[in-house]
Every structure is written in structure tokens, then in C-alpha cells.
Design an enzyme around this catalytic site. Structure first.
Site, short mmCIF file in Angstrom:
data_model
loop_
_atom_site.label_atom_id
_atom_site.label_comp_id
_atom_site.label_asym_id
_atom_site.label_seq_id
_atom_site.Cartn_x
_atom_site.Cartn_y
_atom_site.Cartn_z
N LYS A 219 -5.54 -0.25 -4.22
CA LYS A 219 -6.68 0.12 -5.28
C LYS A 219 -7.40 -0.75 -5.97
O LYS A 219 -7.23 -1.10 -6.96
CB LYS A 219 -5.39 1.07 -6.26
CG LYS A 219 -5.16 2.37 -5.69
CD LYS A 219 -4.57 3.16 -7.20
CE LYS A 219 -3.43 4.52 -6.58
NZ LYS A 219 -1.98 4.70 -7.08
N MET B 36 -0.92 9.21 12.32
CA MET B 36 -2.33 9.70 11.61
C MET B 36 -3.23 10.81 12.13
O MET B 36 -4.02 11.03 12.14
CB MET B 36 -3.30 8.22 11.47
CG MET B 36 -3.21 7.12 10.92
SD MET B 36 -3.95 5.50 10.58
CE MET B 36 -3.20 5.24 12.73
N ASP C 251 1.17 -1.26 0.17
CA ASP C 251 0.01 -0.27 -0.04
C ASP C 251 0.91 1.47 -0.44
O ASP C 251 2.13 1.24 -0.30
CB ASP C 251 -1.06 0.03 1.01
CG ASP C 251 -0.69 -0.28 2.65
OD1 ASP C 251 0.59 -0.48 2.71
OD2 ASP C 251 -1.28 -1.70 2.41
N1 SAH Z 1 3.43 1.08 10.85
C1 SAH Z 1 3.56 2.25 10.63
C2 SAH Z 1 2.35 3.16 10.83
C3 SAH Z 1 1.16 3.48 10.10
S1 SAH Z 1 -0.27 4.46 10.45
C4 SAH Z 1 4.75 2.70 10.67
O1 SAH Z 1 5.89 2.05 11.88
O2 SAH Z 1 5.85 3.67 10.38
C5 SAH Z 1 0.27 5.83 9.09
C6 SAH Z 1 0.52 6.93 9.45
O3 SAH Z 1 1.57 7.29 9.67
C7 SAH Z 1 0.36 7.86 8.69
O4 SAH Z 1 -1.06 8.42 8.86
C8 SAH Z 1 1.72 8.91 9.36
O5 SAH Z 1 1.23 9.63 10.70
C9 SAH Z 1 2.59 7.41 10.01
N2 SAH Z 1 3.94 7.58 8.58
C10 SAH Z 1 4.02 6.59 7.91
N3 SAH Z 1 5.35 6.64 7.54
C11 SAH Z 1 5.04 8.41 7.09
C12 SAH Z 1 6.59 9.15 6.49
N4 SAH Z 1 7.11 8.91 5.83
N5 SAH Z 1 6.21 10.66 6.88
C13 SAH Z 1 5.29 11.37 7.94
N6 SAH Z 1 3.97 10.44 8.32
C14 SAH Z 1 4.25 8.78 7.96
#
Ligand code: SAH
Length: 271
Positions: free
Chosen positions: A57, A168, A35
Site C-alpha cells: 500500500k 496463486m 506485504d
Molecule cells: N512465497 C510464498 C508464496 C507467494 S505466492 C510461499 O512460499 O508460501 C502467494 C500465494 O501463496 C497465494 O496466492 C496462495 O496460493 C499461497 N499462500 C501463501 N500463504 C497462504 C496461506 N496462509 N494460505 C493459503 N495460501 C497461501
């Protein structure tokens, strides 16, 4: 023969922030279901022989329900394929990884779980914010802002004396910050929003808690972003000044903030 699924943490974006094990599994995969976040741009090179499926998608769905993703993984594994299920960050940090593991194991499919570098730690780190720092913060709390926090949660968080990391969280930013302030967190608490971590368009917005929502609004801050609230935002002022290309030196208010941070940090004996 039955295939298997590797649930892979893809890290925060760049392919070279994948673990060696993750890169190896991607190279061996017959199918990669991925995703939005994670190393999506380099996927063709990482998985040269695989069918690439963007499960954000899937045809016929506006927002793909988790059951449809589970069913897809199960079908491919049953067809004897090595399936890589690639997620951004770590699969068990707000990644619904546990749900996929449960669905797959219930269907009798073997699942391997490969950790990834979570955005919760790596995105703040990329702009010089350590989630813990000796003498400043010895706990950090990672919360999802997907659903507005309850009054009880906000009261609890405001009293924890912790580094708060919100993922998020852009949609509920006003609610979260107002709640923290209402429950007594100091309006001077430093905070930062880091958008699109590790992308060319990465941008950081720093402000004391009292100004954060206004500043985010003014700058049009948007998801994906990591929000950090806590004194650690100022833990490494010299590094930030030297390394953060986002910091516009000529802006007087930011200049003055940086000086304050430096003073603040040296008063605590950090620099
Ligand atoms: N499993 C992921 C988080 C999934 S929830 C992890 O461990 O990073 C998705 C959220 O992660 C986004 O809404 C944002 O808040 C954050 N996120 C993930 N990658 C990011 C990035 N490269 N830059 C900023 N925020 C990020």
C-alpha cells in the site's frame, strides 16, 4: 554507515512459524517492509522499534511496482538502516525475492537471505495432506497459476504422476483442471483447496478432480489458497477425520468419501 537488508521468509502466517533467525532479525530491524501474507498481525510485537511499511500500500500506487519496492529498500539501506524485507512463506517461492536481491546487490547493498516455511508444503500439511508419501507419491511439483499454464505444460503435468501444488491458482482454476483432465489425468484423482491456511477462517474443500471447479464455485473459494491435486490428499484419512475441524461429519457425501478414502488407503497397505 551503509545499512543492510535481510530478505526474510515469514512463513505461512503465525508468528511462531517464523524461524528463530527471522524473529531475531525482525527484532533488530529499524524498518520492516512487508506485504499481505506472512506474520503481519504480530509485526508490532516482533519489531517493537521499527518503522512498519506495508509495501502493498505505498502511497500513490494502486498496485506497487517491483521497482518502487526495490527503490524503497535501497533508500532505507543507504540511509544507514537495518532493513527487514518480510515476505510470506519462503522468499524464493514465487516471492520475487531473487529480483530484489539482484536490485540490491547492483546498488552495492549487502543482502542476507533467510528462508521461510513455504505455504506450498505447510498449508496442505496443516489439513493432513503430505506432499509426498511412501507408496503414493515420490515427487511434488509446485506451480504458479498466476498466468494460465500452456497446453504443453498441462500435458506434461498430467503425465508426471506427481503431487501437483498450485499457488496463486484460483483465477485459473478452471483452465488448469480442464487441461489436466483433457490430457488424461483421471477424473477420480483426489484434490483439495485450502483457503487462508493457518487463519481462524481457514477452510478446506475436498473433491475428486472432476468436481473440483464446480465445488469451488459452489463454496465461493477465493485467494489466498493452495490447491493440491494427487492421491496424497487421501494419505492420512484417520488423522483428517480426527483433526480437521472443517470436515462436517453429518454431510452424507463427505461421509461416504471418507470411507472410500480409508478403504483406498488400507488397500494400498498404508493404514
Ligand atoms: N512465497 C510464498 C508464496 C507467494 S505466492 C510461499 O512460499 O508460501 C502467494 C500465494 O501463496 C497465494 O496466492 C496462495 O496460493 C499461497 N499462500 C501463501 N500463504 C497462504 C496461506 N496462509 N494460505 C493459503 N495460501 C497461501
Amino acid at each position: 554507515m551503509m545499512g543492510a537488508v535481510s530478505l526474510i521468509g515469514g512463513g505461512p502466517g503465525p508468528a511462531d512459524l517464523l524461524t528463530v533467525r527471522a524473529a531475531r532479525r525482525l527484532a533488530q530491524a529499524d524498518v520492516v517492509c512487508f506485504d499481505r501474507l506472512g506474520p503481519t498481525e504480530e509485526l508490532r510485537e516482533l519489531s517493537p522499534h521499527a518503522e512498519l511499511i506495508d509495501v502493498g500500500k505505498l502511497p500513490g500506487y494502486h498496485r506497487v511496482p517491483q521497482e518502487a519496492i526495490n527503490a524503497l529498500l535501497i533508500d532505507h539501506a543507504r540511509a544507514g538502516r537495518q532493513v527487514a524485507r518480510l515476505k510470506g512463506g519462503d522468499p524464493f517461492v514465487f516471492g520475487r525475492g531473487g529480483e530484489e536481491v539482484n536490485a540490491l546487490t547492483a546498488a552495492g547493498i549487502s543482502v542476507e537471505i533467510i528462508p521461510g516455511i513455504s505455504s506450498a508444503i505447510s498449508v496442505p500439511q496443516s489439513v493432513g495432506i503430505p506432499v509426498t508419501h511412501r507408496g503414493i507419491s515420490h515427487t511434488f511439483t509446485v506451480m504458479s497459476g498466476h498466468v494460465p499454464a500452456s497446453e504443453d505444460q498441462l500435458r506434461h503435468l498430467a503425465g508426471l504422476d506427481t503431487t501437483l501444488v498450485v499457488l496463486m491458482g484460483m483465477g485459473t482454476l478452471g483452465h488448469t483442471i480442464a487441461g489436466l483432465l483433457r490430457h488424461g489425468l483421471s477424473p477420480d484423482t483426489p484434490a483439495a483447496i485450502i483457503e487462508r491456511g493457518f487463519r481462524a477462517s481457514q477452510r478446506t474443500t475436498r473433491a475428486p478432480l472432476r468436481d473440483l471447479v464446480l465445488e469451488a464455485h459452489r463454496r465461493g473459494c477465493a485467494s489466498p489458497a493452495v490447491i493440491v491435486v494427487g492421491e496424497v490428499v487421501h494419505a492420512m484419512p484417520q488423522w483428517v477425520a480426527a483433526m480437521d475441524p472443517q470436515l462436517p461429519v453429518p454431510e452424507p457425501d463427505l461421509d461416504c468419501q471418507m470411507t472410500q478414502h480409508a478403504t483406498h488407503a488400507s488397500a494400498r497397505g498404508i493404514v
